[in-house]
Structure formats: C-alpha cells, structure tokens
Design an enzyme around this catalytic site. Structure first.
Site, PDB file in Angstrom:
ATOM      1  N   ASP A  53      21.823  17.902   5.863  1.00  0.00           N
ATOM      2  CA  ASP A  53      21.706  19.344   5.643  1.00  0.00           C
ATOM      3  C   ASP A  53      20.648  19.900   6.584  1.00  0.00           C
ATOM      4  O   ASP A  53      19.696  19.204   6.953  1.00  0.00           O
ATOM      5  CB  ASP A  53      21.314  19.631   4.192  1.00  0.00           C
ATOM      6  CG  ASP A  53      21.482  21.096   3.828  1.00  0.00           C
ATOM      7  OD1 ASP A  53      22.610  21.501   3.486  1.00  0.00           O
ATOM      8  OD2 ASP A  53      20.483  21.834   3.894  1.00  0.00           O
TER       9      ASP A  53
ATOM     10  N   HIS B 252      18.468  22.233   5.939  1.00  0.00           N
ATOM     11  CA  HIS B 252      17.244  22.677   5.268  1.00  0.00           C
ATOM     12  C   HIS B 252      16.203  21.560   5.196  1.00  0.00           C
ATOM     13  O   HIS B 252      16.548  20.382   5.157  1.00  0.00           O
ATOM     14  CB  HIS B 252      17.549  23.142   3.840  1.00  0.00           C
ATOM     15  CG  HIS B 252      18.436  24.342   3.775  1.00  0.00           C
ATOM     16  ND1 HIS B 252      19.792  24.257   3.550  1.00  0.00           N
ATOM     17  CD2 HIS B 252      18.155  25.663   3.913  1.00  0.00           C
ATOM     18  CE1 HIS B 252      20.311  25.474   3.541  1.00  0.00           C
ATOM     19  NE2 HIS B 252      19.341  26.340   3.770  1.00  0.00           N
TER      20      HIS B 252
ATOM     21  N   SER C 218      16.840  30.857   4.223  1.00  0.00           N
ATOM     22  CA  SER C 218      16.951  30.163   2.940  1.00  0.00           C
ATOM     23  C   SER C 218      15.939  29.038   2.804  1.00  0.00           C
ATOM     24  O   SER C 218      15.680  28.573   1.694  1.00  0.00           O
ATOM     25  CB  SER C 218      18.368  29.614   2.760  1.00  0.00           C
ATOM     26  OG  SER C 218      18.781  28.881   3.891  1.00  0.00           O
TER      27      SER C 218
END
Length: 474
Positions: free
Chosen positions: A174, A176, A269
C-alpha cells in the site's frame, strides 16, 4: 493444469489462514491475528508492461515489481531517483509561501520519503541492485534544500532511510505509511516545528498516544495486482493509535480548552485518522493541531478547501503544515491560480468591478460582460464564482478578451471536499496574457445540473502584492 492446481493450493492456504485470523480476533479483539498463509506468489508477466495499466486507477501503480514477503513496489513512484519540480514550479511555490508569510502564516512542507528510500531492504536482490539508492538519496536531500531556500520549513527525513525497524514505515502492499511510520515522521516534524518563529507563543499541553486495537489493510498495490494477475494477498494488521490530552478522559475535556488551534494540517489520506499522524504531532509538539486533511483529494484539495473556509480567514493559523508525497506535480499552474487569490479570500470584502447573479440554463451562459470597456487588465484581476448548490464540483468557463483571444478553463474539485460551490482563480498572468483586456466570462452549465442552479460571479482587482509578483515572476 499444474499452474491452476498450484494457485488453488495457495488460495486454500490463504483461506485457512484467514479463518484462523478471525478466530484469533474473536478471542481477543485487541490482539494481532496469528495465522499462517503461503505467499501469494510472483506477479504475472503482464505486470511488467506499462501498457497493461490502462485505467486511471491502475495508472497510479505503474508498474509493480515483486519484492520479499509479499511486498510490492512501483517502479515509477517508489523507485524514482528524481524529485522536486521545475524552475517555474519553484517560483510559484516561493510566491505562495511569500503570500502566506505576508498574512502571518509560516509554511511547513512534509515531503514524504519514498518506499525505495525507506524500505529498499524489502526489494528483491535484482530490483535492489537496479535501484540507484545513492542517487535517489542525493536528489531527495537536494530537494529538501530547495524547499528551505524558498523559505519553507522542511523536515529532513533521511534519518529514516534504509530502515531496519521491527515495525515497517510503509505497508507491504500500500502507498500509505503505517501508524508506526506516521509516528516516526511526526517526531521529526515536531523538531522542525519547534524552530518556527512564533511556535513558542502557541499554548502547550501534554498529549499521550495509546494503542487502541488493530488497523487492517488490504493494500492498494495488492488490489491492483489482483486486477492484473488474479493474485490474492492476506490482510495486513498493524497497531492502531489515538491521541488525547493527558487527563482528558477523566475531566471530560477531550477537545481541550475550546481555544482555536494555531497550527493547521492539510494534506492527503496519510494525515487521516487511521494513521494518527496529527495525533502524534500533538504528542511530540505539545500543541493542538487542526486537521483538515482529505482522503482521495490529492496534494492540493485539502489546502484549497481550507483556504476557502471561513475558519482560515477568521482564525488564520500561525503555522500551516502541508503534507504530500513526492510524486505530486508542484508546478500545476491551475493550483497556484486558485491558491494565490485565496490567501486574501478572493473578492470577499473587496470592491468588485463586475458582479452578477445568473440562473443557469443548459449550455453556455454569458455571466459577466465588460460592456463599459473598463480597463480590466488580465494580469491584475481575480474571478470569484459561487454556485448556489455546493454539490457542483466542476467549473467549465471561457474567458474572452477584447482582441478576440479566449481561454477555456476547467477547474475540478475533489468530491471529498466541501468548498461551498466556490471557485476563485486569477485571470491569466503569463507574459503574453497579462496585458489582455477582459471582455466577458461564459460558464457552461454542469452536465447533471441541479434544478434552479444559480451562479454568483465577480471580478475584482488582485492584492497589490499579487499583481507585482505576477509581473516579477515573468
């Protein structure tokens, strides 16, 4: 037949592992699930071809390469060695910093390090050998230096490079950072905050961060790999944290003394609640943080939405933290055309030279017309447009000039933000446009136009600092 059998075996092992994970969570919801699943296997050959990433979503992952222990990397973004922006981008960024400084706001940029810089030990031997880590590190640090030369406070994350921590900075599959990565980043950012002028005058309190369970992540890379190759991956579980003032639970004062935070955070985010970046910033800085980050809004949406808000103009922060990843284009002219006039709230509270409210009909609508031939020089004026329905997230307009030239400008807002249907932008101030005399503004009605949609449009003169900067920047 052999390949199919092998894949079914992997999926069966994964399913069994997930069942064990569910049982573990039922027994202790706060404990990390314990399961055993075979690796998902190598990516299919198609994953190596950029042409297969043929949708807007898949384009973000161009192109995936297999790493160790189900880790995946993107060659375009994670293994890049070039950073920063163009000469024009640096000029625009410096001008925005200067405008914020004029308003009494210090700008801090959190320029996230790439997965390749931080977690290259997870790469396969072949990919690691092909990744020029030293060049990437050199160019990243040079970009940090350029930010600082522009007067922007910018933390240096190089102490986190090439990490060998137990809890990884990034997720396996991912884009993030994990809460542990957010925590390590926040600690470095907090040290930079303490050097910013005015930080000492900001009220302080003690914060504490506590583990509150688990965060599950079926990563975006893994989802893309599933689309391309049909691979299946186990969900990754990491610790989740929350932060609150010390003693807040006992006193009931969870949100502090009610004062306005003097440090604001905008970004992606990565600054959302799942990773607790804002909370860790509070813990390490001792200051309240107003978190305006937006998930799915890119590097600019949360900043533009915040600058459009009443909060920004009534209670401007002393320090503005802007978090974004290295792959975003900092030279987007359309972004600066919006951000610069928003520092002074567009035409709000300013004398307008043209203003009109119109009920839109399908197709093009002439909203403003300079029928008196007023000397409205493009390089010195701002347009301020507001739809009556805030659900409209796109503005298509055409600006006409006296000599017959025109500009077709489309501005899209992320549906993740609420700007009240307002669009503020500079008229063209490029060297060959700045002296053009404004004639009219046409707005094209949205395709799915709400019934009775109206638009309020105004033209006003830009602040003198902006007008002079637009000329000086040419």
């Amino acid at each position: 037949m052999k390949t199919r059998t092998s894949r079914l075996f992997r999926l069966s092992a994964l399913a069994a592992g997930l069942c064990l994970a569910q049982a573990a969570l039922a027994a202790d919801p706060g404990a990390a699930p314990s399961y055993q699943a075979l690796p998902a296997g190598n990516l299919c050959p198609a994953a190596a071809y950029d042409s297969r990433y043929n949708t807007k979503y898949l384009g973000f992952f161009t192109h995936l390469v297999q790493a160790q222990d189900d880790w995946l990397f993107r060659t375009t973004y994670d293994l890049r060695t070039d950073f920063g922006t163009s000469a024009e981008g640096w000029r625009e960024l410096r001008a925005l910093r200067d405008e914020l400084k004029r308003k009494g706001i210090e700008l801090v940029v959190v320029y996230q390090p790439t997965r390749g810089l931080v977690n290259r030990e997870k790469l396969s031997p072949a990919e690691k050998a092909g990744f020029d880590y030293e060049l990437a590190k050199k160019n990243y640090l040079a970009t940090i230096a350029r930010f600082r030369q522009a007067g922007i406070w910018t933390p240096d994350f190089s102490p986190l490079f090439d990490e060998k921590e137990e809890h990884a900075y990034y997720f396996k599959g991912d884009h993030h950072w994990t809460p542990h990565g957010a925590r390590r980043s926040a600690k470095i950012v907090a040290e930079t905050l303490k050097q910013v002028p005015g930080f000492e005058e900001i009220p302080k309190k003690q914060f504490e961060s506590k583990r509150v369970g688990l965060l599950s992540k079926l990563g975006t890379f893994h989802k893309a790999a599933a689309q391309l190759c049909g691979n299946s991956y186990a969900t990754q579980y990491v610790d989740r944290f929350e932060t609150e003032p010390v003693g807040a639970s006992d006193s009931g004062d969870l949100f502090g003394d009610g004062g306005n935070p003097q440090i604001a955070l905008v970004g992606t985010s990565n600054s959302g609640p799942a990773y607790n970046f804002a909370g860790f910033l509070e813990e390490f800085s001792g200051a309240d943080i107003l978190n305006n980050a937006v998930s799915g809004g890119g590097f600019d949406s949360s900043l533009l939405a915040y600058m459009t808000s009443e909060e920004f103009h009534k209670n401007p922060p002393k320090i503005l933290i802007w978090e974004f990843a290295t792959h975003y284009d900092m030279a987007q002219k359309s972004f600066y055309r919006q951000a610069m006039p928003l520092v002074d709230n567009g035409c709000s509270g300013r004398k307008t030279v043209l203003s009109r409210k119109v009920k839109l009909r399908q197709g093009r609508n002439e909203v403003l017309l300079n029928s008196a031939a007023l000397p409205i020089r493009s390089g010195s004026y701002v347009a301020d447009v507001t739809y009556s329905d805030p659900s409209v997230h796109e503005l298509k307009n055409t600006i006409w000039y006296m000599n017959g030239r025109r500009e077709q400008l489309k501005i899209e807002q992320s549906k993740a933000v609420d700007t009240g249907g307002r669009y503020v932008f500079q008229l063209r101030n490029d060297s060959d446009w700045a002296d053009q005399q404004f004639l009219s503004l046409e707005i094209e009605a949205p395709e799915d136009m709400p019934q009775g949609l109206e638009v309020q449009a105004s033209i006003c003169q830009a602040a003198p600092a902006k007008a002079s900067q637009s000329v000086a920047g040419r």
